[in-house]
Enzyme design. Structure first.
Site, PDB file in Angstrom:
ATOM      1  N   SER A   5       0.861  -1.194   0.000  1.00 36.38           N
ATOM      2  CA  SER A   5       0.000   0.000   0.000  1.00 36.38           C
ATOM      3  C   SER A   5       0.897   1.244   0.000  1.00 36.38           C
ATOM      4  O   SER A   5       2.124   1.139   0.198  1.00 36.38           O
ATOM      5  CB  SER A   5      -0.867   0.008   1.259  1.00 36.38           C
ATOM      6  OG  SER A   5      -0.031   0.181   2.402  1.00 36.38           O
TER       7      SER A   5
ATOM      8  N   HIS B 288     -11.625  -7.491  -2.108  1.00 32.65           N
ATOM      9  CA  HIS B 288     -10.870  -6.797  -1.048  1.00 32.65           C
ATOM     10  C   HIS B 288     -11.505  -7.159   0.293  1.00 32.65           C
ATOM     11  O   HIS B 288     -12.593  -7.718   0.358  1.00 32.65           O
ATOM     12  CB  HIS B 288     -10.925  -5.281  -1.262  1.00 32.65           C
ATOM     13  CG  HIS B 288      -9.976  -4.825  -2.316  1.00 32.65           C
ATOM     14  ND1 HIS B 288      -8.872  -4.057  -2.034  1.00 32.65           N
ATOM     15  CD2 HIS B 288      -9.941  -5.063  -3.646  1.00 32.65           C
ATOM     16  CE1 HIS B 288      -8.215  -3.832  -3.151  1.00 32.65           C
ATOM     17  NE2 HIS B 288      -8.846  -4.422  -4.155  1.00 32.65           N
ATOM     18  N   GLY B 289     -10.800  -6.777   1.348  1.00 31.12           N
ATOM     19  CA  GLY B 289     -11.362  -6.980   2.696  1.00 31.12           C
ATOM     20  C   GLY B 289     -11.697  -8.433   2.952  1.00 31.12           C
ATOM     21  O   GLY B 289     -12.719  -8.750   3.552  1.00 31.12           O
ATOM     22  N   SER B 290     -10.814  -9.349   2.523  1.00 31.16           N
ATOM     23  CA  SER B 290     -11.157 -10.774   2.569  1.00 31.16           C
ATOM     24  C   SER B 290     -10.508 -11.541   3.705  1.00 31.16           C
ATOM     25  O   SER B 290     -10.414 -12.770   3.641  1.00 31.16           O
ATOM     26  CB  SER B 290     -10.805 -11.430   1.234  1.00 31.16           C
ATOM     27  OG  SER B 290     -11.649 -10.923   0.236  1.00 31.16           O
TER      28      SER B 290
ATOM     29  N   ASP C  62      -1.183  -1.696  -3.954  1.00 27.37           N
ATOM     30  CA  ASP C  62      -2.534  -1.818  -3.393  1.00 27.37           C
ATOM     31  C   ASP C  62      -3.124  -0.413  -3.214  1.00 27.37           C
ATOM     32  O   ASP C  62      -2.487   0.459  -2.608  1.00 27.37           O
ATOM     33  CB  ASP C  62      -2.400  -2.529  -2.030  1.00 27.37           C
ATOM     34  CG  ASP C  62      -3.722  -2.982  -1.454  1.00 27.37           C
ATOM     35  OD1 ASP C  62      -4.678  -3.181  -2.216  1.00 27.37           O
ATOM     36  OD2 ASP C  62      -3.780  -3.170  -0.208  1.00 27.37           O
ATOM     37  N   HIS C  63      -4.319  -0.190  -3.721  1.00 32.53           N
ATOM     38  CA  HIS C  63      -5.037   1.081  -3.548  1.00 32.53           C
ATOM     39  C   HIS C  63      -4.231   2.321  -3.947  1.00 32.53           C
ATOM     40  O   HIS C  63      -4.082   3.265  -3.143  1.00 32.53           O
ATOM     41  CB  HIS C  63      -5.544   1.246  -2.103  1.00 32.53           C
ATOM     42  CG  HIS C  63      -6.611   0.259  -1.742  1.00 32.53           C
ATOM     43  ND1 HIS C  63      -7.916   0.387  -2.143  1.00 32.53           N
ATOM     44  CD2 HIS C  63      -6.548  -0.894  -1.045  1.00 32.53           C
ATOM     45  CE1 HIS C  63      -8.614  -0.649  -1.704  1.00 32.53           C
ATOM     46  NE2 HIS C  63      -7.810  -1.451  -1.044  1.00 32.53           N
TER      47      HIS C  63
ATOM     48  N   THR D 248      -5.250  -8.232   7.063  1.00 32.63           N
ATOM     49  CA  THR D 248      -5.522  -8.306   8.504  1.00 32.63           C
ATOM     50  C   THR D 248      -5.153  -9.662   9.109  1.00 32.63           C
ATOM     51  O   THR D 248      -4.590  -9.714  10.216  1.00 32.63           O
ATOM     52  CB  THR D 248      -7.009  -7.984   8.753  1.00 32.63           C
ATOM     53  OG1 THR D 248      -7.249  -6.635   8.315  1.00 32.63           O
ATOM     54  CG2 THR D 248      -7.381  -8.112  10.211  1.00 32.63           C
TER      55      THR D 248
ATOM     56  N   GLU E 119     -11.354  -0.459  -9.520  1.00 32.19           N
ATOM     57  CA  GLU E 119     -12.389  -0.793  -8.525  1.00 32.19           C
ATOM     58  C   GLU E 119     -13.679  -0.064  -8.858  1.00 32.19           C
ATOM     59  O   GLU E 119     -13.676   1.138  -9.141  1.00 32.19           O
ATOM     60  CB  GLU E 119     -11.931  -0.418  -7.111  1.00 32.19           C
ATOM     61  CG  GLU E 119     -13.033  -0.641  -6.063  1.00 32.19           C
ATOM     62  CD  GLU E 119     -12.541  -0.688  -4.629  1.00 32.19           C
ATOM     63  OE1 GLU E 119     -11.395  -1.136  -4.400  1.00 32.19           O
ATOM     64  OE2 GLU E 119     -13.299  -0.279  -3.734  1.00 32.19           O
TER      65      GLU E 119
ATOM     66  N   ASN F 234      -7.695 -10.436  -1.498  1.00 34.64           N
ATOM     67  CA  ASN F 234      -6.810  -9.571  -0.702  1.00 34.64           C
ATOM     68  C   ASN F 234      -6.888  -9.883   0.788  1.00 34.64           C
ATOM     69  O   ASN F 234      -7.979  -9.802   1.389  1.00 34.64           O
ATOM     70  CB  ASN F 234      -7.222  -8.109  -0.899  1.00 34.64           C
ATOM     71  CG  ASN F 234      -6.726  -7.545  -2.208  1.00 34.64           C
ATOM     72  OD1 ASN F 234      -6.372  -8.282  -3.126  1.00 34.64           O
ATOM     73  ND2 ASN F 234      -6.708  -6.223  -2.304  1.00 34.64           N
TER      74      ASN F 234
HETATM   75  P1  13P Z   1      -8.318  -7.190   5.044  1.00 38.84           P
HETATM   76  O1  13P Z   1      -8.239  -6.011   5.949  1.00 38.84           O
HETATM   77  O2  13P Z   1      -9.616  -7.919   5.160  1.00 38.84           O
HETATM   78  O3  13P Z   1      -7.175  -8.103   5.180  1.00 38.84           O
HETATM   79  O4  13P Z   1      -8.278  -6.626   3.536  1.00 38.84           O
HETATM   80  C1  13P Z   1      -7.078  -6.282   2.918  1.00 38.84           C
HETATM   81  C2  13P Z   1      -7.272  -5.589   1.611  1.00 38.84           C
HETATM   82  O5  13P Z   1      -8.324  -5.571   1.014  1.00 38.84           O
HETATM   83  C3  13P Z   1      -6.091  -4.900   1.067  1.00 38.84           C
HETATM   84  O6  13P Z   1      -6.380  -4.204  -0.108  1.00 38.84           O
HETATM   85  O1  G3H Z   2      -6.090  -1.810   1.900  1.00 35.61           O
HETATM   86  C1  G3H Z   2      -5.720  -1.885   3.028  1.00 35.61           C
HETATM   87  C2  G3H Z   2      -4.559  -2.672   3.444  1.00 35.61           C
HETATM   88  O2  G3H Z   2      -4.921  -3.404   4.573  1.00 35.61           O
HETATM   89  C3  G3H Z   2      -3.322  -1.815   3.639  1.00 35.61           C
HETATM   90  O3  G3H Z   2      -3.390  -1.106   4.818  1.00 35.61           O
HETATM   91  O4  G3H Z   2      -2.698   1.260   4.289  1.00 35.61           O
HETATM   92  O5  G3H Z   2      -2.498   0.301   6.607  1.00 35.61           O
HETATM   93  O6  G3H Z   2      -0.952  -0.421   4.772  1.00 35.61           O
HETATM   94  P1  G3H Z   2      -2.323   0.089   5.155  1.00 35.61           P
HETATM   95 ZN    ZN Z   3      -8.289  -3.285  -0.215  1.00 38.35          ZN
END
Ligand code: 13P
Ligand code: G3H
Ligand code: ZN
Length: 340
Positions: free
Chosen positions: A50, A220-222, A83-84, A266, A142, A263
């Site tokens: 990220s 995402h958020g998986s 990422d993002h 967490t 996205e 993704n």
């Molecule tokens: P989590 O917070 O569920 O692991 O998602 C990570 C994510 O989507 C990173 O882009």
């Molecule tokens: O998209 C979210 C990821 O969990 C990355 O998180 O921006 O804290 O590195 P971060």
């Molecule tokens: Zn994400």
């Protein structure tokens, strides 16, 4: 083996009917945990950084750590993904650094919080595709927004992906992978109870897959947020509230309907924190940090190996030879089916 592109790895995953885990990396131990897990289960893997990770580690450290990982594990296709990405400039900076894949998250404005309008999203994503594909670099876009703002990404409002708009978005932008919003959010606190298929809007994945059978979807958020890890953290002095993530069975259902990139950040964070807290608490006279980082790295490896296996990617690392960015760039030029 050179670093692989997201496009090649997801095309292969579609052929094999599996999903590939995309794990966030910020430091050496996380990266070693991810790559040794991929080696152990013989799976391709996506390593993603990220903007926060790039700021934390520094761009050169991150780039060279990942090149070191690729050199140490030449038998594993490894994608280096942004990422993002918040703006086209951030994506171009990552391309210049050697990332083989970038996400342009145009679902939000450059502040990473305010939902954008559709025209903005198409425009910035298209700009990144134009800059990336000539260099062979893949692009994830996205459509729709995730919930949750605890990690600084997202508006807190959920806008689920509209399957009709998805077709237009993919056609107009030429993205290699499409992140869809189906009700997940980043971080540990996604749901107040175990989510059902309705809360997760899995039907949207099925609809999009029917309309766009060759488009690779990204969830995402998986993270699944295992209760066992939360309990271990709390037993070793942590204070996490009860938390629910995305059940692995729901992800597997998504994979049956075109999800190819999953993704997970967490779950790795929880595994590392559990191991660090436990080893620090159990060894009060120890002051060599390696004594704490070793079990943390091992915990990261275990969770990554488990997810790669659950997503069906285990055993597939040797199915293909990684092609170079130059070869990929030539394919974009000559093969209409690869997108503009
Ligand atoms: P989590 O917070 O569920 O692991 O998602 C990570 C994510 O989507 C990173 O882009
Ligand atoms: O998209 C979210 C990821 O969990 C990355 O998180 O921006 O804290 O590195 P971060
Ligand atoms: Zn994400």
């Amino acid at each position: 083996m050179p670093l692989a592109t997201l496009r090649q790895v997801l095309d292969e995953a579609a052929k094999g009917g599996y999903g590939v885990g995309a794990f966030n990396v910020n430091n050496m131990e996380q990266l070693q945990g991810i790559v040794t897990a991929a080696q152990e289960v013989n799976a391709p893997v996506i390593v993603q950084a990220s903007r926060g990770a790039i700021n934390y580690a520094g761009p050169m450290y991150l780039r060279n750590l990942i090149l070191a990982a690729a050199e140490s594990a030449p038998e594993i296709p490894i994608v280096l993904h942004l990422d993002h990405g918040d703006t086209p400039d951030t994506c171009k900076m990552a391309i210049d650094l050697g990332f083989t894949s970038v996400m342009m998250d145009g679902s939000l404005l450059a502040d990473g919080k305010t939902p954008s309008d559709y025209e903005y999203n198409v425009r910035v994503t298209r700009e990144v595709v134009d800059a990336a594909h000539v260099k062979g670099v893949s692009v994830e876009g996205e459509l729709g927004t995730l919930g949750g703002i605890e990690d600084g990404h997202g508006s807190g409002e959920v806008h689920l992906t509209d399957p009709d708009q998805a077709g237009d978005f993919v056609a107009q932008t030429g993205v290699d992978a499409l992140a869809v919003a189906i009700g997940t959010s980043h971080g540990a606190y996604k749901f107040t109870e175990k989510p059902t298929g309705d809360v997760l809007a899995m039907h949207l994945i099925e609809e999009i897959h029917q309309k766009l059978p060759t488009t690779h979807m990204v969830m995402h958020g998986s993270s699944s947020v295992p209760a066992e890890l939360v309990d271990r953290i709390n037993a070793a002095g942590g204070q996490l509230a009860e938390a629910f993530g995305v059940p692995v069975e729901e992800i597997q259902q998504g994979i049956r309907h075109g999800v190819r990139k999953v993704n997970v950040d967490t779950d790795g964070r929880l595994a590392i924190t559990a191991a660090l807290r436990e080893s620090i608490a159990a060894n009060p006279s120890e002051f060599d940090p390696r004594a704490f980082f070793k079990p943390a790295r091992e915990a990261m490896k275990q969770v990554v190996a488990e997810r790669l296996t659950q997503f069906g990617a285990a055993g597939h690392a040797g199915d293909y030879t990684v092609i170079s960015l130059d070869e990929m760039a030539a394919r974009y030029k000559s093969d209409g089916s690869l997108g503009a």
